[in-house]
Design an enzyme around this catalytic site. Sequence first.
Site, PDB file in Angstrom:
ATOM      1  N   CYS A  81      41.730  20.464 106.444  1.00  0.00           N
ATOM      2  CA  CYS A  81      42.940  19.639 106.538  1.00  0.00           C
ATOM      3  C   CYS A  81      42.943  18.855 107.846  1.00  0.00           C
ATOM      4  O   CYS A  81      42.115  17.982 108.016  1.00  0.00           O
ATOM      5  CB  CYS A  81      44.180  20.528 106.369  1.00  0.00           C
ATOM      6  SG  CYS A  81      45.662  19.595 105.966  1.00  0.00           S
ATOM      7  N   HIS A 140      43.365  24.117 101.150  1.00  0.00           N
ATOM      8  CA  HIS A 140      43.469  25.311 101.995  1.00  0.00           C
ATOM      9  C   HIS A 140      43.005  26.583 101.284  1.00  0.00           C
ATOM     10  O   HIS A 140      43.826  27.395 100.869  1.00  0.00           O
ATOM     11  CB  HIS A 140      44.912  25.498 102.451  1.00  0.00           C
ATOM     12  CG  HIS A 140      45.376  24.429 103.377  1.00  0.00           C
ATOM     13  ND1 HIS A 140      45.045  24.398 104.716  1.00  0.00           N
ATOM     14  CD2 HIS A 140      46.125  23.330 103.162  1.00  0.00           C
ATOM     15  CE1 HIS A 140      45.567  23.328 105.287  1.00  0.00           C
ATOM     16  NE2 HIS A 140      46.231  22.647 104.362  1.00  0.00           N
ATOM     17  N   GLU A 143      42.029  29.093 102.682  1.00  0.00           N
ATOM     18  CA  GLU A 143      42.469  30.235 103.495  1.00  0.00           C
ATOM     19  C   GLU A 143      43.828  30.770 103.048  1.00  0.00           C
ATOM     20  O   GLU A 143      44.206  31.873 103.424  1.00  0.00           O
ATOM     21  CB  GLU A 143      42.498  29.854 104.987  1.00  0.00           C
ATOM     22  CG  GLU A 143      43.656  28.973 105.448  1.00  0.00           C
ATOM     23  CD  GLU A 143      43.419  27.480 105.271  1.00  0.00           C
ATOM     24  OE1 GLU A 143      42.546  27.106 104.452  1.00  0.00           O
ATOM     25  OE2 GLU A 143      44.108  26.679 105.944  1.00  0.00           O
TER      26      GLU A 143
END
Lengths: 732, 233
Positions: free
Chosen positions: B86, B206, B208
């Site tokens: 990002c 994302h 994560e």
Amino acid sequence: MSMIVNAELAARFGLSAEEYQKVLDIMGRVPSLTELGIFSVMWSEHCSYKSSRVHLKTLPTKAPWVIHGPGENAGVVDIGDGLAAVFKMESHNHPSFIEPYQGAATGVGGILRDVFTMGARPVANLNALRFGDPSLPVTQRVIDGVVRGIGGYGNCVGVPTVGGEINFHPAYNGNPLVNAMTVGIASQDKIFLSAAAGIGNPVVYVGSKTGRDGIHGATMSSAEFDEHAASKRPTVQVGDPFTEKLLIEACLELMATDAIVAIQDMGAAGLTSSAVEMAGKGGVGIELDLDHVPQRETGMTAYEMMLSESQERMLMVLKPERTDVARAIFEKWDLDFAIVGVLTDTAHITVKHLGKVEADIPLAPLADEAPLYHRPMTHAEPPARLGTVADPAGVEHALLTLLGCPDLASRAWVWNQYDSGVGGQTARRPGAADAAIVRVEGTKRGLAMTTDCTPRYCQADPRAGGAQAVAEAWRNITATGALPLAVTDNLNFGNPEKPEIMGQFADAIKGMGEACRALDFPVVSGNVSLYNQTSHPSGLSQPILPTPAIGAIGVIEDVTKAIGLGMPDHAELVLIGEIRGELGQSLWLREICHREEGAPPVVDLHAERRNGDFVRRMIAKGCVEACHDIADGGLLVAVAEMVMASGVGCHLDKPHYGTSLHAYYFGEDQACYVIATKHAAALIDEAEKAHVPVRHLGRTGGTHLVLKDGMSLSAERMREVNAAFFPKLMER
Amino acid sequence: MKAGIVVFPGTNRERDMEQALRLVSGKAPTMLWHRDTSLPDLDLIVLPGGFSFGDYLRSGAMGAHSPILREVRAFAERGGYVLGVCNGFQILTEAQLLPGALLRNAGMRFLSQDGYLRVENSDTAFTRDWAKGDVFRAPLAHGDGNYTASEAELDRLEGEDRVAFRYVCAKGGLDATSRISNPNGSQRSIAGILSANKRVCGLMPHPENLVDPDLGATDGVPLFSGLVKSLVA
């Protein structure tokens, strides 16, 4: 504008003749301009709660799990493991109409500061929004700005926006509501309060520089709007979420040391209210030297600095030997840090600027003699219950109309502009469950949170509406399996000087209090926003619908056990609670029959408690696969929402008639839940034992919502109808 | 695997990244500060998401000029592994460690929604735990994710097998002209790219945020488990 202090200027600053006389009595002389400014903001409705205080005092605020109730920057409750949830909701209504982006953005910023001021890391934002008639261009402008503002601030600052609500009604055409809520998590032994202590201790200013923005913002939000609202744009502040992010990190880093004695954010009325409140609560005096205040503009006067509402600023009292530690932390984060004053034993607030004393006010009378009003009230008769209403439309047409109507349409267009996942703890994103669920970092625990209010019920019967708002918040938390803990309230009403408005206010609080007591759901923080009323050149004055927005949190021990709307295949549907077919003030009546009539649904707090406690117990036992409460739109809308959320269809049993078919499907009966279970027999058996009304409702399976009378709608078709409203309105 | 996460003022997904790395690798990463002028011994540097310096200029433009970027560049030049997610991806393009640029989303609004990525090259440390053509879910959360480069640059990326991920719809269908398949309007639906040596990877979504089974999904795990396999050797 002439700035000579006299009764006329006092009136322009929002002080009544009587209040100005009080100022003269306290001071024993004509106050300086700065002093008059301080009195006027401290005694504004926004800061003094002068119309609402006598009523707010009746709300229950205590429970064994409440650590700090109203009176601090935010409420604090025990969530186990030595941790506390810190939360509050606050309005930014008037600024959001004048300048929607900045109004909403700074609303988010302000409520975040209220929470991290207390030592909590903010972990979630929610917002309760009310807009006017969606077909008006002004409403579309406000929606666009408010949504961008909330996203622009929350996304940048890195706090997930996980929930909230949106309603539409023409009563909000000139006065939308933006109520922002933040939830934070702190260690119970690291809660920071605002009472200043230690004569001689330094008073420290950190954060952004002070500019001329937002001067008299608190006064502006304490008056009705008129056609000149746009001229008040200079009173709206401008937010900087980047600085707020730095401020959060710097404050939390400093809070891990032992340097802070007291801390308070500079919100409404800026430096004035933070200095006055910190010193006042601590029973000490305070002396400020404005020469040291970091300034964004040149030539600012004492009056301007004391009244500025520049954002992203905090005031702290530090231990003198720890100021260097603190300075190093703020310098690391590129934030201003300035010693701007000292605590004194004078019991006065003294403001110096360029070698001159600009203000010298005794603190006790400023607080103690703040006006307090028992305003006159009138109480409208609650409307009669709605008689029989024929069904003009049929079930299928009504269901599709409701699913596509502004109050029930999918909010995905809005939510998809808010980062709901940052922080990495979001367990249930917006719309996936009746309440948002955020895990408590480092534990298995989850916090459930919601905001709720049904203004059209409050308009018809403020007492029932106040109770219903609390009950619905409690129910939404319960439906996820979490135990509801406490409430923050954001009471949005019209002009309190009008007896019928004051009556609405008092009655709504009465209903809220009754529900909070019955549900062991204390109010731990809140905010009052009055004068939400627009006067037209014709002399007419339009108040908003009474809107006591309830923000609430609950806790669930194991976040993996939390329940959402998603139903599995091959489950049974069970209805908990009793359907009587309450069509009064229902969305069906409004959207299908174009009538806003009748009494709102009965709120039976005993049934609410009994049914909810049962549902939560069944979720804890692992008997529940999905759960959704019945609210706006009634039973069939609730079932349709579960079908849309899961993509799994269901077949409903033949309705049980005690009422007409449309009342059964679309009545907004309270204390009811739809449950999907794989243990239907055991669950029904348990419910009967607990004297909880229970009924087999249907079976899940396929891809369609199917009724016995032949209606069959696919999840896909309903989603299409449900999803259309916002993009069609906003992406033209 | 010794991982370091760079924190800029305004970074806000460093905690998410820290949790993901710890959960998958079993080892806490080191947090690095944007003003640092030297690096500890590391196998992987991660530039996480957020709004570095507020992103009031172009996203990532200020971050790319932080002191630590000199170290990151030297690390990459020595053959070190760098992951930018990002805002981290934006910084890598601004620092010209990766080609192209990330413009405003085609719809001109912030996008926070599930995205679906197709793995285009599974022969890298970042993607080895997927098979080529696998589709996985990854949340999008960005205002400036519209990947853009010259036609020649795009051809080169494709020719050198440097497109790591593309946006597709949930069922895997690729359509660069559709906002459902390609939500931010990226050229050729590109969601993530690689450096020439395949050791620097940037992507907008994302992974994560989808690593913890307790929060419902583990679609993002292969990114981290693959890195652990490659870098622990």
